[in-house]
Scaffold this motif. Structure first.
Motif, PDB file in Angstrom:
ATOM      1  N   SER A  13       0.807  -1.223   0.177  1.00  0.00           N
ATOM      2  CA  SER A  13      -0.021   0.045  -0.120  1.00  0.00           C
ATOM      3  C   SER A  13       0.969   1.243   0.019  1.00  0.00           C
ATOM      4  O   SER A  13       0.615   2.277  -0.757  1.00  0.00           O
ATOM      5  CB  SER A  13      -1.024   0.076   1.231  1.00  0.00           C
ATOM      6  N   GLN A  14       1.994   1.153   0.884  1.00  0.00           N
ATOM      7  CA  GLN A  14       2.968   2.377   0.780  1.00  0.00           C
ATOM      8  C   GLN A  14       3.570   2.648  -0.537  1.00  0.00           C
ATOM      9  O   GLN A  14       3.649   3.961  -1.034  1.00  0.00           O
ATOM     10  CB  GLN A  14       3.854   2.067   1.960  1.00  0.00           C
ATOM     11  N   THR A  15       3.796   1.598  -0.993  1.00  0.00           N
ATOM     12  CA  THR A  15       4.505   1.445  -2.413  1.00  0.00           C
ATOM     13  C   THR A  15       3.465   2.261  -3.454  1.00  0.00           C
ATOM     14  O   THR A  15       3.806   2.997  -4.355  1.00  0.00           O
ATOM     15  CB  THR A  15       5.119   0.246  -2.863  1.00  0.00           C
ATOM     16  N   ALA A  16       2.301   1.787  -3.158  1.00  0.00           N
ATOM     17  CA  ALA A  16       1.290   2.091  -4.211  1.00  0.00           C
ATOM     18  C   ALA A  16       1.116   3.723  -3.984  1.00  0.00           C
ATOM     19  O   ALA A  16       1.006   4.717  -4.933  1.00  0.00           O
ATOM     20  CB  ALA A  16      -0.070   1.519  -3.831  1.00  0.00           C
ATOM     21  N   ARG A  17       1.363   4.083  -2.997  1.00  0.00           N
ATOM     22  CA  ARG A  17       1.209   5.565  -2.596  1.00  0.00           C
ATOM     23  C   ARG A  17       2.276   6.475  -3.206  1.00  0.00           C
ATOM     24  O   ARG A  17       2.212   7.496  -3.824  1.00  0.00           O
ATOM     25  CB  ARG A  17       1.031   5.968  -1.109  1.00  0.00           C
ATOM     26  N   GLU A  18       3.446   5.863  -3.149  1.00  0.00           N
ATOM     27  CA  GLU A  18       4.821   6.361  -3.844  1.00  0.00           C
ATOM     28  C   GLU A  18       4.606   6.487  -5.228  1.00  0.00           C
ATOM     29  O   GLU A  18       4.916   7.597  -5.754  1.00  0.00           O
ATOM     30  CB  GLU A  18       5.950   5.673  -3.294  1.00  0.00           C
ATOM     31  N   VAL A  19       3.945   5.409  -5.785  1.00  0.00           N
ATOM     32  CA  VAL A  19       3.617   5.482  -7.225  1.00  0.00           C
ATOM     33  C   VAL A  19       2.767   6.605  -7.546  1.00  0.00           C
ATOM     34  O   VAL A  19       3.118   7.305  -8.353  1.00  0.00           O
ATOM     35  CB  VAL A  19       2.995   4.247  -7.575  1.00  0.00           C
ATOM     36  N   GLU A  20       1.690   6.945  -6.812  1.00  0.00           N
ATOM     37  CA  GLU A  20       0.924   7.954  -7.140  1.00  0.00           C
ATOM     38  C   GLU A  20       1.471   9.196  -6.866  1.00  0.00           C
ATOM     39  O   GLU A  20       1.256  10.431  -7.776  1.00  0.00           O
ATOM     40  CB  GLU A  20      -0.292   7.931  -6.192  1.00  0.00           C
ATOM     41  N   ASN A  21       2.389   9.224  -5.862  1.00  0.00           N
ATOM     42  CA  ASN A  21       3.121  10.499  -5.733  1.00  0.00           C
ATOM     43  C   ASN A  21       4.176  10.931  -6.795  1.00  0.00           C
ATOM     44  O   ASN A  21       4.574  11.989  -6.852  1.00  0.00           O
ATOM     45  CB  ASN A  21       4.019  10.713  -4.395  1.00  0.00           C
ATOM     46  N   THR A  22       4.468   9.914  -7.531  1.00  0.00           N
ATOM     47  CA  THR A  22       5.457  10.486  -8.895  1.00  0.00           C
ATOM     48  C   THR A  22       4.441  11.036  -9.975  1.00  0.00           C
ATOM     49  O   THR A  22       5.062  11.638 -10.820  1.00  0.00           O
ATOM     50  CB  THR A  22       5.927   9.141  -9.497  1.00  0.00           C
ATOM     51  N   PHE A  23       3.325  11.203  -9.934  1.00  0.00           N
ATOM     52  CA  PHE A  23       2.411  12.065 -10.634  1.00  0.00           C
ATOM     53  C   PHE A  23       2.074  13.334 -10.004  1.00  0.00           C
ATOM     54  O   PHE A  23       1.486  13.241  -8.776  1.00  0.00           O
ATOM     55  CB  PHE A  23       1.129  11.280 -11.008  1.00  0.00           C
ATOM     56  N   THR A  24       1.966  14.491 -10.692  1.00  0.00           N
ATOM     57  CA  THR A  24       1.778  15.450 -10.147  1.00  0.00           C
ATOM     58  C   THR A  24       0.052  15.836  -9.995  1.00  0.00           C
ATOM     59  O   THR A  24      -0.592  16.137  -9.147  1.00  0.00           O
ATOM     60  CB  THR A  24       1.969  16.710 -10.811  1.00  0.00           C
ATOM     61  N   ASN A  25      -0.473  14.944 -11.053  1.00  0.00           N
ATOM     62  CA  ASN A  25      -2.192  15.152 -11.178  1.00  0.00           C
ATOM     63  C   ASN A  25      -2.563  13.779 -10.438  1.00  0.00           C
ATOM     64  O   ASN A  25      -2.330  12.822 -10.859  1.00  0.00           O
ATOM     65  CB  ASN A  25      -2.503  15.198 -12.225  1.00  0.00           C
ATOM     66  N   PRO A  26      -3.096  14.077  -9.180  1.00  0.00           N
ATOM     67  CA  PRO A  26      -3.694  12.457  -8.511  1.00  0.00           C
ATOM     68  C   PRO A  26      -4.608  11.887  -9.467  1.00  0.00           C
ATOM     69  O   PRO A  26      -4.824  10.816  -9.032  1.00  0.00           O
ATOM     70  CB  PRO A  26      -4.061  13.006  -7.271  1.00  0.00           C
ATOM     71  N   TYR A  27      -5.314  12.469 -10.374  1.00  0.00           N
ATOM     72  CA  TYR A  27      -6.432  11.817 -11.039  1.00  0.00           C
ATOM     73  C   TYR A  27      -5.510  11.111 -12.177  1.00  0.00           C
ATOM     74  O   TYR A  27      -6.315  10.395 -13.218  1.00  0.00           O
ATOM     75  CB  TYR A  27      -7.623  12.685 -11.534  1.00  0.00           C
ATOM     76  N   ARG A  28      -4.519  11.223 -12.440  1.00  0.00           N
ATOM     77  CA  ARG A  28      -3.676  10.784 -13.515  1.00  0.00           C
ATOM     78  C   ARG A  28      -3.579   9.124 -13.493  1.00  0.00           C
ATOM     79  O   ARG A  28      -3.295   8.651 -14.553  1.00  0.00           O
ATOM     80  CB  ARG A  28      -2.405  11.136 -13.667  1.00  0.00           C
ATOM     81  N   VAL A  29      -3.853   8.662 -12.348  1.00  0.00           N
ATOM     82  CA  VAL A  29      -3.267   7.439 -12.013  1.00  0.00           C
ATOM     83  C   VAL A  29      -4.025   6.569 -11.018  1.00  0.00           C
ATOM     84  O   VAL A  29      -4.554   7.088  -9.884  1.00  0.00           O
ATOM     85  CB  VAL A  29      -1.783   7.185 -11.528  1.00  0.00           C
ATOM     86  N   SER A  30      -4.351   5.367 -11.252  1.00  0.00           N
ATOM     87  CA  SER A  30      -4.945   4.361 -10.198  1.00  0.00           C
ATOM     88  C   SER A  30      -3.866   3.166  -9.930  1.00  0.00           C
ATOM     89  O   SER A  30      -3.486   2.526 -11.003  1.00  0.00           O
ATOM     90  CB  SER A  30      -6.142   3.908 -10.813  1.00  0.00           C
ATOM     91  N   VAL A  31      -3.683   2.753  -8.891  1.00  0.00           N
ATOM     92  CA  VAL A  31      -2.973   1.691  -8.435  1.00  0.00           C
ATOM     93  C   VAL A  31      -3.802   0.402  -7.827  1.00  0.00           C
ATOM     94  O   VAL A  31      -4.365   0.864  -7.064  1.00  0.00           O
ATOM     95  CB  VAL A  31      -1.779   2.115  -7.719  1.00  0.00           C
ATOM     96  N   PHE A  32      -3.845  -0.486  -8.734  1.00  0.00           N
ATOM     97  CA  PHE A  32      -4.670  -1.487  -7.936  1.00  0.00           C
ATOM     98  C   PHE A  32      -3.647  -2.673  -7.063  1.00  0.00           C
ATOM     99  O   PHE A  32      -2.556  -2.997  -7.547  1.00  0.00           O
ATOM    100  CB  PHE A  32      -5.109  -2.357  -9.156  1.00  0.00           C
ATOM    101  N   VAL A  33      -3.759  -2.690  -6.038  1.00  0.00           N
ATOM    102  CA  VAL A  33      -3.285  -3.313  -5.014  1.00  0.00           C
ATOM    103  C   VAL A  33      -3.799  -4.891  -4.604  1.00  0.00           C
ATOM    104  O   VAL A  33      -4.831  -4.700  -3.884  1.00  0.00           O
ATOM    105  CB  VAL A  33      -2.769  -2.695  -3.607  1.00  0.00           C
ATOM    106  N   PRO A  34      -3.306  -5.784  -5.158  1.00  0.00           N
ATOM    107  CA  PRO A  34      -4.041  -7.338  -4.696  1.00  0.00           C
ATOM    108  C   PRO A  34      -4.191  -7.705  -3.477  1.00  0.00           C
ATOM    109  O   PRO A  34      -5.139  -8.091  -3.088  1.00  0.00           O
ATOM    110  CB  PRO A  34      -3.220  -7.905  -5.622  1.00  0.00           C
ATOM    111  N   SER A  35      -3.088  -7.200  -2.608  1.00  0.00           N
ATOM    112  CA  SER A  35      -3.403  -7.752  -1.348  1.00  0.00           C
ATOM    113  C   SER A  35      -4.433  -7.045  -0.552  1.00  0.00           C
ATOM    114  O   SER A  35      -5.231  -7.552   0.237  1.00  0.00           O
ATOM    115  CB  SER A  35      -1.845  -7.543  -0.436  1.00  0.00           C
TER     116      SER A  35
END
Lengths: 235, 424
Positions: free
Chosen positions: B242-264
């Motif tokens: 989950s933390q990594t998913a947030r870090e992935v989101e943070n690499t984008f300036t626009n929060p609506y640009r990305v969705s991360v699916f976390v299977p766990s």
């Protein structure tokens, strides 16, 4: 002889439909160790109430009852139950055997409640059944026994813990005359052989005079306490 | 004090004496426990099945990144630099992009259309590294770096009822539509089948049975540029998903640009839902046991009244109140033990019956969509025997019996011996 039972100014009343009815209004007497005593009186005289108090089944409203030195008013419910278990044996008019249990199991019951081992309870109950002449009836249930036999089982049950006092409430009241006499004879011989104290409530004057002494009750009060002559006793 | 063995022995004798009454009272407990065990073992079986399917559908160490969001809709594909940003995150071991081609269709030379519903351009070696247990060829080989005119088919795209519909080495035609700067055009490419993937089986995002893959270079060339509709991320530490998913989101300036699916966390949520469902259903079972408890109270109250004289006798010959209490309570507990044991057995029996009934109800879906369950794999629920539920239900049965038996047992123990003896 020392007193095993002391009764001082005992009073007991019941509430019947909101009205207080006095059953015993100031009774005092002593019972000696090894004595055979009858409490005699018409129905409603308070005999059974008195017997229940003497056996620690109930507590008086006022007065003092000392059973073998201990005041039943001062005992808690559990101590009173323990007293009934170890020092008192009850015999009732309607036998009051547990219908589901065999004669042997009925006799065993007080020892079972006391928590003795099965081996010991059975051994002692067999001995006791033999003592009252019912060794061939141990597997029978109460409904398979005659009234006299049932009362013998009840006496065996009352005696099994070797209590100091045996209290009988009209023990012959539900038996024919002949069987009733046999039961009285059994109690008398037990009294003589084992020196156990017997207190028998009866309204039958014949039975009353079989005792060493008779307490005559009427309307919740003692009329007289009579000594019975040995001649009268042996009739 | 009276021996416990003797108390139980007498309780059993008393219950035997009133066979019909005892059986009916016990039946209440049996039904309650049957319901609880039945639901619980079915629920556990269902949970197990779902988990199995999820685990075969997803890899817990692989996060899936989509452009856009549920609220803003699908966005523009990811760029190469966006992929590189993700690769720089410390917990990310590997990140690879997939370029899906819109409305791509694959035909054999004789014109038969293959069941390839999605065609994606991928880096084959990265994909093998990403999904070592899934991205495996059943026939043929993965193409080498410079083999750009090749295609790898998903299991169901290349077979029909497990029989190959196309051979490795055969040429197929892929036709795909593109839109570049507002103009729409279609491109047809002849590609050689390099391999066919193993069967994925279960629905899930990494089930590629209806997919076809071409080298990413080829896809970029056809579409006129390198971009990705999906980025797969392999993480080192699954605990930090989950933390990594947030870090992935943070690499984008626009929060609506990305969705991360976390299977766990998805699995966690499904588990939570299943838990809730099971609690709800178990509560129904518990209510039926409560009803059984009231039945016990009712019957025992009657029994105490009937045996008033017996209680009087017991007390007259020296039974303490708590001896009488334990004698009656022992009867309630015996009912609980017997009802509980039978209920556990019938509960598991019923759950097996229900499971086979349910399984025949749930027919596999026949739609050939990306997330559909593949055909010939019906949902089979096998009830699960769990020690926790079994012991829990058994203890619950006994507790219910104690709670509801306590009132009548207390009533019996508090009887006045003189009055009880007078009772006819």
């Amino acid at each position: 002889m020392s007193a095993i039972l002391e009764v001082h100014d005992v009073r007991k009343s019941y509430r019947l439909g909101g009205i207080s009815v006095s059953a015993l209004s100031g009774i005092s007497f002593n019972v000696m160790k090894g004595e055979f005593l009858t409490i005699f009186g018409p129905s409603g005289s308070g005999k059974s109430t008195l017997l229940h108090l003497l056996g620690g089944l109930d507590r008086p409203d006022a007065g003092k009852i000392l059973i073998d030195g201990s005041d039943i008013l001062e005992l808690g419910d559990d101590d009173l139950a323990q007293l009934r278990l170890t020092k008192i044996g009850f015999v009732f008019q309607f036998f009051n055997l547990l219908p589901r249990l065999t004669a042997l199991e009925n006799v065993e019951l007080p020892l079972v409640i006391a928590g003795l081992s099965e081996r010991e309870t059975q051994e002692r109950a067999r001995k006791m059944l033999k003592f009252v002449g019912l060794e061939t009836r141990e597997k029978h249930r109460p409904h398979e026994l005659s009234g006299g036999e049932q009362q013998r089982v009840a006496i065996a049950r009352a005696l099994i813990t070797n209590p100091a006092i045996i209290l009988a409430d009209e023990p012959t009241g539900n038996l024919d005359t002949k069987t009733g006499r046999e039961i009285v004879q059994l109690m008398k011989s037990l009294n003589e052989e084992k020196k156990q104290t017997f207190i028998v409530v009866t309204h039958d004057p014949q039975i009353a005079q079989e005792a060493h002494r008779t307490v005559h009750l009427k309307d919740g009060l003692i009329e007289t306490i009579s000594e019975n002559s040995p001649q009268a006793r042996n009739q | 004090m009276m021996r416990v063995s003797k108390i139980l022995e007498m309780a059993a004798a008393n219950l035997k004496q009133r066979k019909l009454r005892t059986s009916l009272t016990t039946l209440g407990v049996i039904i309650g426990i049957t319901t609880i065990i039945g639901i619980a073992s079915l629920g556990e079986g269902f949970r197990f099945e779902i988990k199995q399917r999820m685990q075969s559908g997803f890899e817990l160490n692989v996060l899936i990144v989509f452009p856009g969001s549920l609220t803003a809709g699908f966005g523009e594909p990811f760029t190469r630099s966006e992929l590189d940003n993700i690769r720089n995150i410390s917990n990310v071991n590997l990140a690879t992009g997939m370029k899906t081609l819109a409305s791509a269709e694959v035909y054999k030379e004789n014109g038969t259309r293959l069941r390839a519903l999605t065609v994606a351009g991928v880096n084959f070696s990265e994909m093998q590294q990403m999904l070592p247990k899934r991205f495996i060829v059943a026939a043929g080989n993965f193409p080498s770096e410079n083999d750009t005119n090749t295609i790898v088919l998903g299991f169901r795209a290349g077979t029909n009822n497990s029989i190959p519909v196309v051979d490795v080495g055969e040429n197929v035609t892929m036709s795909a539509s593109f839109q570049v700067n507002g103009t729409k055009f279609t491109r047809n490419e002849t590609l050689t089948v390099a391999g066919i993937l193993v069967e994925g089986g279960t629905a899930g995002i990494t089930n590629f049975d209806y997919w076809a893959f071409i080298p990413s270079e080829k896809a970029a060339e056809m579409a006129g540029g390198e971009s990705y509709q999906i980025i797969l991320i392999q993480i080192n530490d699954t605990q930090k998903a989950s933390q990594t998913a947030r870090e992935v989101e943070n690499t984008f300036t626009n929060p609506y640009r990305v969705s991360v699916f976390v299977p766990s966390s998805f699995e966690q949520q499904v588990d939570n839902i299943l838990n809730l469902l099971q609690i709800f259903l178990t509560a129904i079972g518990a209510i039926s046991l409560l009803v059984a408890g009231i039945g016990i109270m009712n019957i025992m109250t009657v029994s105490v009244m009937e045996r008033t004289r017996e209680v009087g006798i017991l007390k007259a010959i020296g039974a303490k109140s708590r001896t009488v209490l334990s004698m009656f309570l022992a009867e309630a507990i015996t009912i609980g033990i017997i009802g509980g044991l039978i209920g556990i057995v019938t509960g598991y029996g019923v759950s097996y019956g229900l499971a086979s009934m349910l399984s025949s109800f749930i027919q596999p879906q026949q739609q050939n969509t990306l997330f559909s369950a593949p055909e010939r794999e019906p949902l089979v629920i096998t009830p699960k025997f769990t020690l926790e539920w079994t012991i829990g239900a058994f203890i619950f049965a006994i507790i219910i019996c104690i709670i509801f038996g306590l009132y009548p047992a207390r009533k019996a123990s508090k009887l006045n011996p003189v009055e009880a003896l007078r009772y006819e």
